[in-house]
Motif scaffolding. Structure first.
Motif, PDB file in Angstrom:
ATOM      1  N   TYR A  85       0.863  -1.169   0.000  1.00  0.00           N
ATOM      2  CA  TYR A  85       0.000   0.000   0.000  1.00  0.00           C
ATOM      3  C   TYR A  85       0.903   1.223   0.000  1.00  0.00           C
ATOM      4  O   TYR A  85       1.693   1.421   0.926  1.00  0.00           O
ATOM      5  CB  TYR A  85      -0.896  -0.027   1.234  1.00  0.00           C
ATOM      6  CG  TYR A  85      -1.978   1.016   1.215  1.00  0.00           C
ATOM      7  CD1 TYR A  85      -3.111   0.854   0.420  1.00  0.00           C
ATOM      8  CD2 TYR A  85      -1.878   2.155   1.994  1.00  0.00           C
ATOM      9  CE1 TYR A  85      -4.106   1.805   0.402  1.00  0.00           C
ATOM     10  CE2 TYR A  85      -2.884   3.105   1.982  1.00  0.00           C
ATOM     11  CZ  TYR A  85      -3.989   2.924   1.191  1.00  0.00           C
ATOM     12  OH  TYR A  85      -4.979   3.866   1.179  1.00  0.00           O
ATOM     13  N   SER A  86       0.831   2.031  -1.040  1.00  0.00           N
ATOM     14  CA  SER A  86       1.734   3.172  -1.205  1.00  0.00           C
ATOM     15  C   SER A  86       1.015   4.485  -0.908  1.00  0.00           C
ATOM     16  O   SER A  86       0.008   4.796  -1.535  1.00  0.00           O
ATOM     17  CB  SER A  86       2.296   3.198  -2.629  1.00  0.00           C
ATOM     18  OG  SER A  86       3.064   2.047  -2.868  1.00  0.00           O
ATOM     19  N   VAL A  87       1.578   5.220   0.038  1.00  0.00           N
ATOM     20  CA  VAL A  87       0.991   6.481   0.479  1.00  0.00           C
ATOM     21  C   VAL A  87       1.967   7.613   0.207  1.00  0.00           C
ATOM     22  O   VAL A  87       3.119   7.568   0.640  1.00  0.00           O
ATOM     23  CB  VAL A  87       0.689   6.443   1.994  1.00  0.00           C
ATOM     24  CG1 VAL A  87       0.107   7.765   2.461  1.00  0.00           C
ATOM     25  CG2 VAL A  87      -0.233   5.282   2.339  1.00  0.00           C
ATOM     26  N   VAL A  88       1.502   8.613  -0.503  1.00  0.00           N
ATOM     27  CA  VAL A  88       2.293   9.826  -0.692  1.00  0.00           C
ATOM     28  C   VAL A  88       1.925  10.775   0.447  1.00  0.00           C
ATOM     29  O   VAL A  88       0.756  11.085   0.650  1.00  0.00           O
ATOM     30  CB  VAL A  88       1.999  10.483  -2.057  1.00  0.00           C
ATOM     31  CG1 VAL A  88       2.685  11.840  -2.156  1.00  0.00           C
ATOM     32  CG2 VAL A  88       2.429   9.573  -3.187  1.00  0.00           C
ATOM     33  N   LEU A  89       2.944  11.197   1.197  1.00  0.00           N
ATOM     34  CA  LEU A  89       2.768  12.170   2.271  1.00  0.00           C
ATOM     35  C   LEU A  89       3.759  13.284   1.992  1.00  0.00           C
ATOM     36  O   LEU A  89       4.954  13.138   2.202  1.00  0.00           O
ATOM     37  CB  LEU A  89       3.028  11.527   3.634  1.00  0.00           C
ATOM     38  CG  LEU A  89       2.848  12.394   4.856  1.00  0.00           C
ATOM     39  CD1 LEU A  89       1.431  12.968   4.930  1.00  0.00           C
ATOM     40  CD2 LEU A  89       3.155  11.615   6.122  1.00  0.00           C
TER      41      LEU A  89
END
Length: 139
Positions: A85-89
């Motif tokens: 699961y890839s999250v851009v923050l």
């Protein structure tokens, strides 16, 4: 025995690394956190033979050596990594950047909040969203 999420944070700013760690401690969800400082280090860590399988990859868009878009594309093209699961923050938010991130394979795009309390809620959202029901759980 307890369930623990494996999370890797790719963030080049030491202050944000510490804020993420502190917020993670506040959320109090069993998590193993690995921190890397640039996009190349992230990809090396993810592809290392002895590296654990990461449930969640949290990355900044603006990183040295490889930016967030390059990393997302590489993650999605790799059969062993593409279920993460890839999250851009990131500190940047504009429609074009959001579209590029999702097109490259981001599952979630979040903007770094202004307050620590909001940061805690962002970390909680990352760890407790509905998506986690479909992830493999590691013991």
């Amino acid at each position: 025995m307890y369930v623990s999420l494996n999370v890797v944070l790719a963030e080049d700013d030491a202050e944000y690394q510490q804020i993420f760690q502190d917020a993670l401690d506040e959320v109090n969800i069993p998590t193993s956190l690995t921190i890397v400082s640039d996009g190349q280090e992230l990809m090396d860590k993810l592809k290392a033979e002895n590296s654990p399988k990461y449930n969640i990859v949290v990355l900044d868009m603006n990183m040295p050596k490889k930016d967030g878009i390059e990393c997302l594309q590489e993650i999605r093209q790799d059969e062993k990594l593409n279920s993460s699961y890839s999250v851009v923050l990131t500190g940047y938010h504009n429609k074009t950047l959001v579209e590029k991130a999702y097109k490259a394979g981001a599952n979630l795009f979040l903007t770094k909040p202004d307050s620590y309390h909001e940061y805690i809620e962002i970390v909680r959202k990352i760890l407790t969203s509905e998506w986690q029901l479909s992830l493999p759980i590691f013991f």
